[in-house]
Enzyme design. Structure first.
Site, PDB file in Angstrom:
ATOM      1  N   MET A   1       0.850  -1.177   0.000  1.00  0.00           N
ATOM      2  CA  MET A   1       0.000   0.000   0.000  1.00  0.00           C
ATOM      3  C   MET A   1       0.897   1.242   0.000  1.00  0.00           C
ATOM      4  SD  MET A   1      -2.678   1.314   2.924  1.00  0.00           S
ATOM      5  CE  MET A   1      -1.561   1.172   4.292  1.00  0.00           C
ATOM      6  N   PRO A   2       1.233   1.769  -1.160  1.00  0.00           N
ATOM      7  CA  PRO A   2       2.022   3.000  -1.205  1.00  0.00           C
ATOM      8  C   PRO A   2       1.233   4.182  -0.636  1.00  0.00           C
ATOM      9  CG  PRO A   2       2.077   1.878  -3.325  1.00  0.00           C
ATOM     10  CD  PRO A   2       1.037   1.199  -2.496  1.00  0.00           C
ATOM     11  N   ILE A   3       1.943   5.009   0.133  1.00  0.00           N
ATOM     12  CA  ILE A   3       1.364   6.239   0.671  1.00  0.00           C
ATOM     13  C   ILE A   3       2.243   7.390   0.209  1.00  0.00           C
ATOM     14  CG2 ILE A   3       0.731   7.531   2.736  1.00  0.00           C
ATOM     15  CD1 ILE A   3       0.468   4.801   4.171  1.00  0.00           C
ATOM     16  N   HIS A  40      -2.545   5.541  -1.619  1.00  0.00           N
ATOM     17  CA  HIS A  40      -3.080   6.651  -0.830  1.00  0.00           C
ATOM     18  C   HIS A  40      -2.266   7.904  -1.136  1.00  0.00           C
ATOM     19  CE1 HIS A  40      -5.368   4.047   2.095  1.00  0.00           C
ATOM     20  NE2 HIS A  40      -4.652   3.176   1.405  1.00  0.00           N
TER      21      HIS A  40
END
Length: 64
Positions: A1-3, A40
């Protein structure tokens, strides 16, 4: 999940912000293989009197 966190000076339109998060999401997805729905993007807008470069507030730069 890259933020992805993006700090920027306030003043852009809602349309510009929508385009920014879309383009960033597309770039991260393309380069990491992460699905867009797992990426995100957090935008933090600040006022010009809360940001400085070289010890000079951005709000003071415009006054010069």
């Amino acid at each position: 999940m890259p933020i992805v966190h993006i700090d920027l000076i306030a003043g852009r339109s809602q349309e510009q912000l929508k385009n920014l998060v879309k383009d960033v999401t597309d770039a991260v997805s393309k380069n990491t293989g992460a699905p867009a729905e797992h990426i995100h993007v957090i935008l933090s807008e600040m006022q010009k009197n809360r940001y400085s470069v070289g010890g000079v507030l951005k709000s003071d730069e415009e006054a010069e």
